[in-house]
Scaffold this active site. Structure first.
Site, PDB file in Angstrom:
ATOM      1  N   CYS B  95       0.965  -1.088  -0.096  1.00  0.00           N
ATOM      2  CA  CYS B  95      -0.191  -0.003  -0.116  1.00  0.00           C
ATOM      3  C   CYS B  95       0.921   1.266   0.182  1.00  0.00           C
ATOM      4  O   CYS B  95       1.823   1.387   0.753  1.00  0.00           O
ATOM      5  CB  CYS B  95      -0.787  -0.012   1.191  1.00  0.00           C
ATOM      6  SG  CYS B  95      -2.028   1.560   1.292  1.00  0.00           S
ATOM      7  N   GLU B 125       3.106  -5.984   8.587  1.00  0.00           N
ATOM      8  CA  GLU B 125       3.396  -4.509   8.240  1.00  0.00           C
ATOM      9  C   GLU B 125       4.427  -3.994   9.074  1.00  0.00           C
ATOM     10  O   GLU B 125       5.531  -3.233   8.534  1.00  0.00           O
ATOM     11  CB  GLU B 125       2.092  -3.586   8.495  1.00  0.00           C
ATOM     12  CG  GLU B 125       2.453  -2.053   8.226  1.00  0.00           C
ATOM     13  CD  GLU B 125       1.114  -1.271   8.703  1.00  0.00           C
ATOM     14  OE1 GLU B 125      -0.177  -1.568   8.530  1.00  0.00           O
ATOM     15  OE2 GLU B 125       1.580  -0.198   9.306  1.00  0.00           O
ATOM     16  N   THR B 160      -0.276   1.356  10.499  1.00  0.00           N
ATOM     17  CA  THR B 160      -1.309   2.023   9.909  1.00  0.00           C
ATOM     18  C   THR B 160      -2.580   1.930  10.804  1.00  0.00           C
ATOM     19  O   THR B 160      -3.630   2.595  10.655  1.00  0.00           O
ATOM     20  CB  THR B 160      -1.743   1.706   8.543  1.00  0.00           C
ATOM     21  OG1 THR B 160      -1.660   0.146   8.734  1.00  0.00           O
ATOM     22  CG2 THR B 160      -0.676   1.995   7.620  1.00  0.00           C
ATOM     23  N   SER B 260     -12.890  -6.739   5.839  1.00  0.00           N
ATOM     24  CA  SER B 260     -12.515  -7.852   5.198  1.00  0.00           C
ATOM     25  C   SER B 260     -13.739  -8.607   4.321  1.00  0.00           C
ATOM     26  O   SER B 260     -13.620  -9.853   4.157  1.00  0.00           O
ATOM     27  CB  SER B 260     -11.906  -8.848   6.101  1.00  0.00           C
ATOM     28  OG  SER B 260     -12.766  -9.133   7.321  1.00  0.00           O
TER      29      SER B 260
HETATM   30  S1  F3S Z   1      -2.569   1.867   4.935  1.00  0.00           S
HETATM   31 FE1  F3S Z   1      -3.317   0.956   2.866  1.00  0.00          FE
HETATM   32  S2  F3S Z   1      -3.745  -1.292   3.040  1.00  0.00           S
HETATM   33 FE2  F3S Z   1      -5.616  -0.212   3.717  1.00  0.00          FE
HETATM   34  S3  F3S Z   1      -5.918   0.265   5.868  1.00  0.00           S
HETATM   35 FE3  F3S Z   1      -4.602   1.978   4.909  1.00  0.00          FE
HETATM   36  S4  F3S Z   1      -5.382   1.820   2.945  1.00  0.00           S
END
Ligand code: F3S
Ligand code: F3S
Lengths: 291, 291
Positions: B95, B125, B160, B260
């Site tokens: 991302c 991550e 994040t 999800s």
């Molecule tokens: S960092 Fe990127 S992967 Fe999703 S939760 Fe935020 S858009």
């Protein structure tokens, strides 16, 4: 019998330095003008006056070709400019720790951070720091944080005497909203060290004497710390309050003093104790690492 | 009758992007290997498998000259190096928000800051970010902060998905001990925006349908937000759970979904509702500014 005086008793390092600089300048140049109180103790102000150090409230009161001392709090640069324009000789006793904050504010601004000062907006130290940058924001309380415009980034310094809990609270709030923060914790350790030494000293002696104004909050705090650890603790303002009866079966006496207690009051107390004890050795002891 | 689907429903932008990149790569190159789950939803993993996207757990499982997709979480650079050494073709779906964190960590290190990552040390991550610098410290809880060596300065980034209250708490503690901090609040707004849009949508419709696993905590949170503002809220996992009786006197239906929940499950729900309603218009609506 032993009298142990905490190294951090009384004026902090920066204020001691300013007082010494003022005295030295007065010796050399005659009258020295101090913009505001050099130290927050009326007796000491009086004593300094007899040494030629005169407190004034505005630049306009300063005669041409005279000497002015800048206090440990520092001043905004435009004050320096005005003094220079008037041809006044400047003795700059800005505490080096405060000067470092002014320089940090400048460098944060150069790096592109809007500058935020955490502290009391009407305190001369904060006014002095604020004067070194273009558009500083000053945060005194949570309310000020809510009213801040939406900053993408923020450079932060704080008043040397800011309470460390307040600093944490402010930074916690700011971190939620602001993407990038560069923060200097510029709280001066003088107060913390004075308290820490009081804590240590109180546990090593048979009796503690805490010297300072009865309505000085920092002296009150020292007394509370001491009393908790040593029931034989006394809070006095001057040597006269000392009672001979306190000294029965006492071997070691600890002495500390609040931030605005001048050295000569501490020395009078020591002399008085020595008279009562008919002797006794005095040592000064630093019990903490200082900044 | 109108069905309004929140723009933030389901996968976040970064995961959607990764899934699309994987599908495109599989179309072009045949099988694509994903190091770990591309998305945390078993049904979606299965569907992706039918499209040629195969989840594997170790680099060793990847045949030579094949294609691998890097997930939105990113990876440490040594993984990339190993893949390249094996001659494997890489589709990097890290991302961009995560990539930005990796770059911030690198630049903090270059500026001389020891790097601290606030987050879960076993999360891919965080492992990925940590791999980009030499000696990162990872802070998961207050306990970790107490165990930190005495840093003079510290550069900070965060996972994040870190909870914003936790970030504040950590920063508050760190600010007490550390003289200089440079902090990037790198919490991604996807979760916040999804919640915010659910809040807004729930107030504009006659009925809310929240789609997601019954044990998905972020879906549960969305449902709680919705239910509070609109009593006519339903939490379902799939289209089959929808009951015709829910739709009496309903004009506007709002739809959101947990992080999800794949798009096709959302679409099945929409189709089922349209069958029940015998028609109805569907609109996608973004109700918040996204990052
Ligand atoms: S960092 Fe990127 S992967 Fe999703 S939760 Fe935020 S858009
Ligand atoms: S004036 Fe004193 S309190 Fe600290 S910042 Fe300087 S030593």
């Amino acid at each position: 019998m032993k009298i142990i005086v905490a190294k951090s008793a009384g004026f902090c390092w920066g204020v001691k330095r300013a007082v010494n600089m003022a005295i030295a300048a007065a010796k050399k140049n005659g009258t020295v003008y101090s913009l505001g109180e050099l130290i927050h103790n009326p007796q000491e102000i009086k004593r300094l006056e007899t040494l030629g150090i005169k407190k004034i409230d505005s630049i306009n009161e300063i005669p041409k070709n005279s000497t002015v001392i800048i206090r440990s709090h520092g001043v905004p640069p435009d004050i320096i400019k005005k003094l220079k324009e008037k041809g006044i000789f400047i003795v700059d006793a800005t505490c080096p720790f405060v000067k470092a904050i002014q320089e940090k504010a400048i460098s944060l601004e150069k790096e592109g951070y809007p500058v935020c000062i955490l502290g009391n907006s009407s305190h001369p130290e904060v006014i002095g720091i604020a004067g070194h940058v273009k558009d500083p924001v000053i945060v005194e309380n949570e309310n000020d944080i809510e009213k801040l415009p939406p900053f993408q980034k923020l450079g932060i310094v704080c008043q040397t005497t800011l309470n460390s809990e307040l600093l944490s609270k402010f930074v916690a709030s700011l971190s939620k909203e602001i993407k990038e923060m560069k923060l200097f914790n510029t709280i001066c350790k003088a107060t913390k060290v004075r308290q820490e030494e009081t804590r240590k000293l109180a546990q090593q002696v048979d009796m503690m004497i805490v010297i300072g104004g009865k309505n000085s909050s920092n002296t009150g705090k020292l007394y509370a710390i001491s009393k908790k650890l040593n029931r034989n603790s006394f809070h006095i303002e001057s040597a006269e309050e000392i009672d001979e009866s306190w000294f029965k079966n006492i071997e070691k006496i600890g002495i500390t003093a609040g931030a605005s207690t001048p050295q000569w009051i501490i020395e009078e107390v020591i002399e008085r104790i020595k008279t009562i004890l008919k002797g006794g050795e005095t040592v000064e002891r630093g019990l903490c690492k200082t900044t």
